[in-house]
Design a protein around this motif. Structure first.
Motif, PDB file in Angstrom:
ATOM      1  N   TYR A 156       0.837  -1.216   0.044  1.00 50.37           N
ATOM      2  CA  TYR A 156       0.052   0.090  -0.130  1.00 50.37           C
ATOM      3  C   TYR A 156       1.025   1.202   0.096  1.00 50.37           C
ATOM      4  N   ASP A 157       2.221   1.334   0.429  1.00 51.35           N
ATOM      5  CA  ASP A 157       3.025   2.596   0.563  1.00 51.35           C
ATOM      6  C   ASP A 157       4.088   2.583  -0.523  1.00 51.35           C
ATOM      7  N   LEU A 158       4.450   1.405  -1.139  1.00 50.50           N
ATOM      8  CA  LEU A 158       5.595   1.325  -1.969  1.00 50.50           C
ATOM      9  C   LEU A 158       5.039   0.985  -3.426  1.00 50.50           C
ATOM     10  N   LEU A 159       4.358   0.024  -3.683  1.00 51.07           N
ATOM     11  CA  LEU A 159       3.795  -0.494  -4.895  1.00 51.07           C
ATOM     12  C   LEU A 159       3.257   0.363  -5.786  1.00 51.07           C
ATOM     13  N   PRO A 160       2.147   1.393  -5.210  1.00 51.44           N
ATOM     14  CA  PRO A 160       1.847   2.561  -6.082  1.00 51.44           C
ATOM     15  C   PRO A 160       2.511   3.420  -6.691  1.00 51.44           C
ATOM     16  N   LEU A 161       3.867   3.394  -6.120  1.00 55.79           N
ATOM     17  CA  LEU A 161       4.736   4.400  -6.655  1.00 55.79           C
ATOM     18  C   LEU A 161       5.892   3.680  -7.176  1.00 55.79           C
ATOM     19  N   THR A 162       5.644   2.453  -7.616  1.00 55.95           N
ATOM     20  CA  THR A 162       6.770   1.652  -8.234  1.00 55.95           C
ATOM     21  C   THR A 162       6.508   1.781  -9.920  1.00 55.95           C
ATOM     22  N   PHE A 163       7.531   2.208 -10.415  1.00 51.92           N
ATOM     23  CA  PHE A 163       7.485   2.294 -11.947  1.00 51.92           C
ATOM     24  C   PHE A 163       8.796   1.643 -12.574  1.00 51.92           C
ATOM     25  N   GLU A 164       8.971   1.720 -13.833  1.00 50.87           N
ATOM     26  CA  GLU A 164       9.805   1.199 -14.611  1.00 50.87           C
ATOM     27  C   GLU A 164      11.464   1.585 -14.117  1.00 50.87           C
ATOM     28  N   ASN A 165      11.338   2.908 -13.890  1.00 48.66           N
ATOM     29  CA  ASN A 165      12.592   3.660 -13.847  1.00 48.66           C
ATOM     30  C   ASN A 165      13.075   3.577 -12.276  1.00 48.66           C
ATOM     31  N   GLN A 167      12.228   0.471 -10.311  1.00 48.77           N
ATOM     32  CA  GLN A 167      12.139  -0.753  -9.953  1.00 48.77           C
ATOM     33  C   GLN A 167      13.001  -1.523  -8.977  1.00 48.77           C
ATOM     34  N   LYS A 168      14.217  -1.097  -9.392  1.00 50.57           N
ATOM     35  CA  LYS A 168      15.523  -1.474  -8.774  1.00 50.57           C
ATOM     36  C   LYS A 168      15.709  -0.980  -7.352  1.00 50.57           C
ATOM     37  N   GLU A 169      15.476   0.323  -7.157  1.00 48.79           N
ATOM     38  CA  GLU A 169      15.476   0.937  -5.867  1.00 48.79           C
ATOM     39  C   GLU A 169      14.356   0.360  -5.036  1.00 48.79           C
ATOM     40  N   MET A 170      13.153   0.680  -5.556  1.00 45.90           N
ATOM     41  CA  MET A 170      12.073  -0.022  -4.731  1.00 45.90           C
ATOM     42  C   MET A 170      12.278  -1.432  -4.202  1.00 45.90           C
ATOM     43  N   GLY A 171      12.807  -2.322  -5.184  1.00 47.55           N
ATOM     44  CA  GLY A 171      13.050  -3.726  -4.872  1.00 47.55           C
ATOM     45  C   GLY A 171      13.865  -3.898  -3.591  1.00 47.55           C
ATOM     46  N   VAL A 172      14.715  -2.928  -3.483  1.00 45.67           N
ATOM     47  CA  VAL A 172      15.896  -2.974  -2.114  1.00 45.67           C
ATOM     48  C   VAL A 172      14.978  -3.047  -0.879  1.00 45.67           C
ATOM     49  N   TYR A 173      13.799  -1.984  -0.838  1.00 43.19           N
ATOM     50  CA  TYR A 173      12.969  -1.941   0.285  1.00 43.19           C
ATOM     51  C   TYR A 173      11.958  -3.179   0.320  1.00 43.19           C
ATOM     52  N   PHE A 174      11.465  -3.568  -0.808  1.00 44.31           N
ATOM     53  CA  PHE A 174      10.345  -4.616  -1.013  1.00 44.31           C
ATOM     54  C   PHE A 174      11.325  -5.825  -0.179  1.00 44.31           C
ATOM     55  N   SER A 175      12.681  -6.121  -0.677  1.00 46.49           N
ATOM     56  CA  SER A 175      13.436  -7.252  -0.159  1.00 46.49           C
ATOM     57  C   SER A 175      13.644  -7.057   1.299  1.00 46.49           C
ATOM     58  N   LEU A 176      13.731  -5.904   1.829  1.00 42.87           N
ATOM     59  CA  LEU A 176      14.129  -5.758   3.131  1.00 42.87           C
ATOM     60  C   LEU A 176      12.808  -6.310   3.992  1.00 42.87           C
ATOM     61  N   LEU A 177      11.625  -5.679   3.459  1.00 45.11           N
ATOM     62  CA  LEU A 177      10.511  -5.910   4.297  1.00 45.11           C
ATOM     63  C   LEU A 177      10.028  -7.486   4.077  1.00 45.11           C
ATOM     64  N   LEU A 178      10.634  -8.207   3.072  1.00 43.84           N
ATOM     65  CA  LEU A 178      10.425  -9.584   2.922  1.00 43.84           C
ATOM     66  C   LEU A 178      11.384 -10.210   3.827  1.00 43.84           C
ATOM     67  N   ASP A 179      12.495  -9.856   4.072  1.00 38.90           N
ATOM     68  CA  ASP A 179      13.420 -10.284   5.147  1.00 38.90           C
ATOM     69  C   ASP A 179      12.898 -10.459   6.371  1.00 38.90           C
ATOM     70  N   TYR A 180      12.266  -9.159   6.852  1.00 36.10           N
ATOM     71  CA  TYR A 180      11.709  -9.239   8.225  1.00 36.10           C
ATOM     72  C   TYR A 180      10.006 -10.055   8.289  1.00 36.10           C
ATOM     73  N   ALA A 181       9.674 -10.120   7.025  1.00 36.48           N
ATOM     74  CA  ALA A 181       8.324 -10.933   7.177  1.00 36.48           C
ATOM     75  C   ALA A 181       8.701 -12.201   7.256  1.00 36.48           C
ATOM     76  N   LEU A 182       9.812 -12.929   6.836  1.00 42.56           N
ATOM     77  CA  LEU A 182      10.136 -14.210   6.907  1.00 42.56           C
ATOM     78  C   LEU A 182      10.641 -14.464   8.312  1.00 42.56           C
ATOM     79  N   PHE A 183      11.263 -13.497   8.801  1.00 43.70           N
ATOM     80  CA  PHE A 183      11.869 -13.773  10.181  1.00 43.70           C
ATOM     81  C   PHE A 183      10.404 -13.719  11.331  1.00 43.70           C
TER      82      PHE A 183
END
Length: 308
Positions: A156-165, A167-183
Motif C-alpha cells: 500500500y505504501d511502495l507498490l503504487p509508486l513503483t515504476f519501470e525507472n 523498480q530496482k530501488e524499490m525492490g531493495v525496500y521490498f526485499s528488506l520488508l520480505l526479510d523481516y516478514a520471513l523472520f
C-alpha cells in the motif's frame, strides 16, 4: 477490561508498533516517496489491528471448551462477555476493518487489493473453526498472517509508486520488508508450536491433532530445538552478511544481545522443558524476540545515519 483481554490488546499493540516502526523508523527516513499520507497509513494500521482483534474473538468463541481446561481463569467469552456479544463484536470489527481496506485499495487505485483483507478474515475464521485442529496447518497460517502484516506495508505504501525507472530501488525496500516478514513467520511458527505444547492436555481432550499430540511433547521439544538452532544460525549468517560486513557495529551488538541471545537461551531451555509453566515462559520469550527483531530496523537505520 474484559474487552481488552478478549482482543489480546498487548498483542495488538505489538502489531501496531511493528507497522508504525517500519514506516516512521525506517521508510520515512529514506530518500523515497510514500503513497499514503499519515492519516491513511493510520487507517491501514487500524484496519490490520481490527481484523486481528476479530480473529482473537472468534478464536475464543470457538475455543470455549478447550479454554475451560487450558486456561479456566483467563476465559472471557461466557463469563465477562456473552457469546452473542462476542459475535456482534466480531462482525463489527471485521466489517469496519474490511471497509477501511476497501477504501485504501481504492485510494491506491487497486480496488481488487481489498481481497487481501477478505482473505485474511477468511483465514482467521477457518483457523478458529477448522485449521487449528489440523497438524501444523494452523501454526503455518497464524505465522503467515504475521508476515503478511509486514508485507502489506509495501503493497500500500511502495507498490503504487513503483515504476519501470525505480523498480530496482524499490525492490531493495521490498526485499528488506520480505526479510523481516520471513523472520516474523519463522519465529512465530516456532512460538505457535510451543503454545501447542503448553495447551496439549486441553487440545487432546477436544480431539485436536497438534504436533505435540501427534508425536508427543518430548519429541516435539526436540523438533522445536532443531528449528530454533536453524533459526539462530540463519540470524547469525544474516547479521554477519548484512550488518558486520557493512560495519554496522551498533546494530550487530544490538542484534546479538536482544535477538540472538534470547534465541540461544530458548534453544537451551526447550530441550528439557516439560511443564506448562516452562512452555509459557518460552512462548513469551519468542514474542520478545519478535519485538526486538522488528525494533532492529530502527537501530540499523540510526547506525547507518551515524556512520554516514
Amino acid at each position: 477490561m474484559n474487552f481488552l483481554r478478549l482482543i489480546r490488546y498487548q498483542n495488538l499493540l505489538l502489531l501496531a508498533f511493528m507497522q508504525l516502526i517500519f514506516r516512521y523508523g525506517f521508510l520515512k527516513n529514506e530518500p523515497i516517496y510514500l503513497f499514503l499520507n499519515d492519516f491513511q497509513y493510520g487507517l491501514l494500521v487500524l484496519s490490520t489491528v481490527m481484523i486481528a482483534a476479530a480473529g482473537y474473538i472468534i478464536n475464543d468463541i470457538m475455543d470455549q471448551e478447550t479454554d475451560s481446561e487450558n486456561k479456566p481463569f483467563n476465559m472471557v467469552i461466557g463469563k465477562g462477555i456473552s457469546e452473542a456479544m462476542g459475535y456482534n463484536l466480531y462482525f463489527a470489527l471485521n466489517v469496519t476493518g474490511v471497509g477501511i481496506g476497501f477504501y485504501l485499495s481504492n485510494t491506491i487505485q487497486k480496488p481488487t487489493f481489498a481481497g487481501i483483507f477478505i482473505i485474511i478474515v477468511t483465514l482467521l475464521y477457518l483457523y478458529a473453526t477448522t485449521f487449528k485442529r489440523m497438524l501444523l496447518i494452523g501454526n503455518i497460517i497464524v505465522a503467515l498472517l504475521l508476515g503478511i502484516s509486514i508485507l502489506i506495508i509495501g503493497v500500500y505504501d511502495l507498490l503504487p509508486l513503483t515504476f519501470e525507472n525505480n523498480q530496482k530501488e524499490m525492490g531493495v525496500y521490498f526485499s528488506l520488508l520480505l526479510d523481516y516478514a520471513l523472520f516474523a513467520f519463522v519465529i512465530n511458527f516456532i512460538r505457535e508450536i510451543v503454545k501447542d505444547m503448553e495447551d496439549v492436555n486441553g487440545d487432546y481432550n477436544q480431539g485436536m491433532n497438534t504436533l505435540p499430540i501427534a508425536i508427543g511433547v518430548s519429541r516435539t521439544a526436540k523438533v522445536v530445538f532443531g528449528l530454533g538452532i536453524a533459526a539462530t544460525l540463519i540470524l547469525l549468517w544474516y547479521i554477519n552478511t548484512y550488518l558486520m560486513e557493512n560495519k554496522l557495529y551498533y546494530a550487530v551488538i544490538y542484534a546479538l544481545l536482544f535477538v540472538v541471545g534470547p534465541m540461544i537461551f530458548f534453544v537451551i531451555k526447550i530441550w528439557n522443558a516439560k511443564s506448562k509453566k516452562n512452555f509459557h515462559l518460552l512462548s513469551s520469550m519468542l514474542k520478545w524476540v519478535i519485538f526486538f527483531g522488528i525494533l532492529s530496523i530502527l537501530v540499523i537505520n540510526l547506525n547507518i545515519k551515524n556512520n554516514a
